[in-house]
Design an enzyme around this catalytic site. Structure first.
Site, PDB file in Angstrom:
ATOM      1  N   LYS A  61       0.836  -1.198   0.000  1.00 59.53           N
ATOM      2  CA  LYS A  61       0.000   0.000   0.000  1.00 59.53           C
ATOM      3  C   LYS A  61       0.871   1.248   0.000  1.00 59.53           C
ATOM      4  O   LYS A  61       1.954   1.234   0.593  1.00 59.53           O
ATOM      5  CB  LYS A  61      -0.850   0.042   1.287  1.00 59.53           C
ATOM      6  CG  LYS A  61      -1.995  -0.940   1.358  1.00 59.53           C
ATOM      7  CD  LYS A  61      -2.728  -0.785   2.697  1.00 59.53           C
ATOM      8  CE  LYS A  61      -3.810  -1.835   2.880  1.00 59.53           C
ATOM      9  NZ  LYS A  61      -4.954  -1.679   1.972  1.00 59.53           N
ATOM     10  N   ASP A 104      -7.056  -3.228  10.967  1.00 60.22           N
ATOM     11  CA  ASP A 104      -7.535  -4.268  10.054  1.00 60.22           C
ATOM     12  C   ASP A 104      -7.947  -5.552  10.777  1.00 60.22           C
ATOM     13  O   ASP A 104      -8.354  -6.527  10.150  1.00 60.22           O
ATOM     14  CB  ASP A 104      -6.479  -4.552   8.976  1.00 60.22           C
ATOM     15  CG  ASP A 104      -7.114  -4.889   7.631  1.00 60.22           C
ATOM     16  OD1 ASP A 104      -8.311  -4.603   7.458  1.00 60.22           O
ATOM     17  OD2 ASP A 104      -6.413  -5.448   6.771  1.00 60.22           O
ATOM     18  N   ARG A 142     -10.183 -11.540   2.587  1.00 57.49           N
ATOM     19  CA  ARG A 142     -11.149 -12.526   2.095  1.00 57.49           C
ATOM     20  C   ARG A 142     -10.544 -13.928   2.045  1.00 57.49           C
ATOM     21  O   ARG A 142     -11.270 -14.919   2.122  1.00 57.49           O
ATOM     22  CB  ARG A 142     -11.685 -12.084   0.726  1.00 57.49           C
ATOM     23  CG  ARG A 142     -10.627 -11.993  -0.331  1.00 57.49           C
ATOM     24  CD  ARG A 142     -11.088 -11.210  -1.558  1.00 57.49           C
ATOM     25  NE  ARG A 142     -11.103  -9.757  -1.326  1.00 57.49           N
ATOM     26  CZ  ARG A 142     -11.536  -8.860  -2.211  1.00 57.49           C
ATOM     27  NH1 ARG A 142     -12.025  -9.258  -3.364  1.00 57.49           N
ATOM     28  NH2 ARG A 142     -11.495  -7.573  -1.936  1.00 57.49           N
TER      29      ARG A 142
HETATM   30  N1  BES Z   1      -8.012  -3.868   4.802  1.00 59.53           N
HETATM   31  C1  BES Z   1      -8.223  -3.485   3.458  1.00 59.53           C
HETATM   32  C2  BES Z   1      -9.530  -2.772   3.234  1.00 59.53           C
HETATM   33  C3  BES Z   1      -9.697  -1.432   3.849  1.00 59.53           C
HETATM   34  C4  BES Z   1      -8.924  -0.356   3.439  1.00 59.53           C
HETATM   35  C5  BES Z   1     -10.686  -1.238   4.784  1.00 59.53           C
HETATM   36  C6  BES Z   1      -9.123   0.868   3.995  1.00 59.53           C
HETATM   37  C7  BES Z   1     -10.891  -0.010   5.332  1.00 59.53           C
HETATM   38  C8  BES Z   1     -10.095   1.049   4.931  1.00 59.53           C
HETATM   39  C9  BES Z   1      -8.223  -4.705   2.561  1.00 59.53           C
HETATM   40  O1  BES Z   1      -7.391  -5.737   2.938  1.00 59.53           O
HETATM   41  C10 BES Z   1      -7.771  -4.224   1.229  1.00 59.53           C
HETATM   42  O2  BES Z   1      -6.666  -3.788   1.134  1.00 59.53           O
HETATM   43  N2  BES Z   1      -8.662  -4.295   0.239  1.00 59.53           N
HETATM   44  C11 BES Z   1      -8.365  -3.843  -1.071  1.00 59.53           C
HETATM   45  C12 BES Z   1      -8.857  -4.889  -2.033  1.00 59.53           C
HETATM   46  C13 BES Z   1      -8.383  -4.691  -3.438  1.00 59.53           C
HETATM   47  C14 BES Z   1      -6.892  -4.932  -3.528  1.00 59.53           C
HETATM   48  C15 BES Z   1      -9.132  -5.626  -4.342  1.00 59.53           C
HETATM   49  C16 BES Z   1      -9.104  -2.520  -1.286  1.00 59.53           C
HETATM   50  O3  BES Z   1     -10.226  -2.379  -0.802  1.00 59.53           O
HETATM   51  O4  BES Z   1      -8.530  -1.641  -1.900  1.00 59.53           O
HETATM   52 ZN    ZN Z   2      -6.925  -5.855   4.917  1.00 62.46          ZN
HETATM   53 MN    MN Z   3      -5.424  -5.499   2.215  1.00 60.86          MN
END
Ligand code: BES
Ligand code: ZN
Ligand code: MN
Length: 462
Positions: A239, A250, A313
């Protein structure tokens, strides 16, 4: 938080609070004496909604608080929460009857939360007298659950790794006479949790799966699954810094199901409770899982990895597959799963997903009644094809090139791992309050669990 609510017998000379509005303010102030009247007019106070005025003691008059309000603000929100910062410490009692006293008290108490692990904050907070006919024990049960969830989320990853999260689960269940196990490291492979292992293996803190039960084995089975990613770097699909700052939260899904579990056990609800939490860090190292990898899963489906940042997931899929094996009567999972959920509904309104229309209706009704906002989104089957993979049974992300509906496709992915259980609800929560609001101090947040506690209490009352 529970310390902010007291019975009349414990209160020390409580200061009366009068709820007023622009129509009633003059007659209320008239009864407080001349000095009070002068004070009120000097401050130009007219009982405006949301405005609070402390009227000091003067000879012949008692100190009092005027709380400007309108019916709507009082009955529908956590309005009383604003009193926590408006009032000096000390004990207070409402002289004016409130339309929904329980929500008022809840808002007040929820606003009194402070995270004190690393620094004692401020001075003493005000306390509010609870009328005799209010079920204070139930309020405390709810407050303790919310507090547990908030504390866990607010604790940074250096003090809450996979081991500490699993220990918190063990402790909670031991306190209530539950039992279970934590499957750690390589044992995850032997016991059939390959995706939990793959996501968590790059961390210096071994991945693990906590699986605990409580209650009568013959009672209805309620199973809670929570995403316990103690920190999400994104993995090799790292990220950007701005997206990583908050990622200690998280494990918000795990924190919330533990808060809910604590309520269920404290209230001794007549259910057989099970909590399953994969506890992992999505870290980066030479042995990290990669984009393009194909992982086996507990369910048997092979999963192609499209992006290592969609890790939640994966660990949930193995946990849900385990939960589904005994076909519980109610299966709930909670996860800080997608940024897309926040884009769709904002931080304060988590979406939930279920194929069970009756259950969805119950959640919607109780969500409103408990001021615990939730909104149903669809498990829209036509989008399932976005998860097609050319080389594996399924991809875990949308690789169609149409990059929309991220929260829905995540939910659809999870649905592939729940086959037997009809009453399954998935919550894509944010777990965080970005700025202070009445009842919601900024920081880690419990979302949906007060509503779910009401739901489970109603559904399975003895
Ligand atoms: N933990 C994150 C989702 C998240 C980010 C929740 C910011 C709340 C605030 C999750 O693991 C993630 O990174 N999801 C990605 C999925 C994508 C790579 C398909 C997302 O939501 O960008
Ligand atoms: Zn996550
Ligand atoms: Mn993630």
């Amino acid at each position: 938080m529970r310390h902010s609510l007291i019975r009349k017998s414990e209160a020390l000379d409580p200061t009366p609070i009068y709820a007023v509005n622009e129509a009633s303010v003059d007659s209320v102030v008239g009864q407080l004496g001349l000095a009070a009247g002068n004070w009120v007019s000097r401050h130009g106070y007219k009982g405006e909604p949301g405005r609070t005025l402390v009227v000091p003691a003067a000879e012949g008059s008692q100190v009092a608080v005027l709380y400007g309000t309108d019916e709507v603000g009082l009955s529908s929100t956590f309005a009383l929460g604003s009193l926590v910062t408006a009032l000096p410490s000390g004990d207070y009692v409402f002289e004016t009857p409130l339309p929904d006293i329980e929500l008022g008290l809840l808002g007040f108490a929820l606003s009194s939360y402070r995270f004190n692990r690393y620094r004692k904050s401020g001075g003493d907070l005000p306390r509010l007298v609870v009328p005799d006919d209010v079920d204070l024990e139930r309020l405390y049960t709810v407050l303790d659950g919310v507090e547990l969830a908030r504390d866990l989320i607010n604790t940074p990853a250096n003090d809450l790794g996979p081991e500490e999260l699993a220990a918190a689960i063990t402790k909670l269940f031991e306190e209530h006479g539950g039992k279970g196990e934590v499957i750690v490291g390589e044992d995850l492979l032997e016991r059939g949790f390959p995706m939990v292992h793959a996501v968590g293996r790059a961390s210096a803190n071994a991945p693990r799966l906590a699986d605990f039960t409580w209650g009568d084995e013959k009672a209805p089975k309620v199973t809670l699954v929570g995403k316990g990613v103690i920190f999400d770097t994104g993995g090799l699909d790292i990220k950007p810094a701005s997206a990583m700052t908050l990622m200690k939260k998280d494990m918000g899904g795990a924190a919330n199901v533990l808060g809910l579990a604590s309520m269920i056990m404290a209230a001794k609800l007549p259910v057989r409770l099970r909590v399953i939490v994969p506890c992992v860090e999505n870290a980066i190292s030479g042995n990290a899982f990669r984009p393009g990898d194909v992982l086996p899963s507990r369910k048997g489906l092979t999963v192609e990895i499209g992006n290592t940042d969609a890790e939640g997931r994966l660990v949930l899929a193995d946990a849900l597959a385990l939960a589904d094996e005994e076909t519980p009567d109610l299966l709930i999972d909670m996860a800080t799963l997608t940024g897309a959920a926040r884009v769709a509904l904002g931080p304060d309104l988590p979406p939930f997903y279920t194929e069970d229309d009756e259950l969805a209706e119950e959640v919607a009704i109780l969500s409103e009644a408990s001021a615990d906002p939730l909104w149903r989104l669809p498990l829209w089957q036509p989008y399932m094809k976005y998860l097609d993979s050319k080389i594996a049974d399924i991809n875990h992300i949308n690789t169609s090139g149409v990059g929309f509906a991220g929260s829905i496709t995540a939910a659809l992915f999870l649905s592939r791992f729940v086959e037997n259980t009809t009453a399954w609800v998935h919550f894509d929560i944010y777990g965080w309050t970005p700025i202070d609001k009445p009842g919601k101090p900024s920081g880690g947040e419990a979302q949906g669990i007060r509503c779910l506690f009401d739901l489970i209490s109603e559904k399975y009352s003895s």
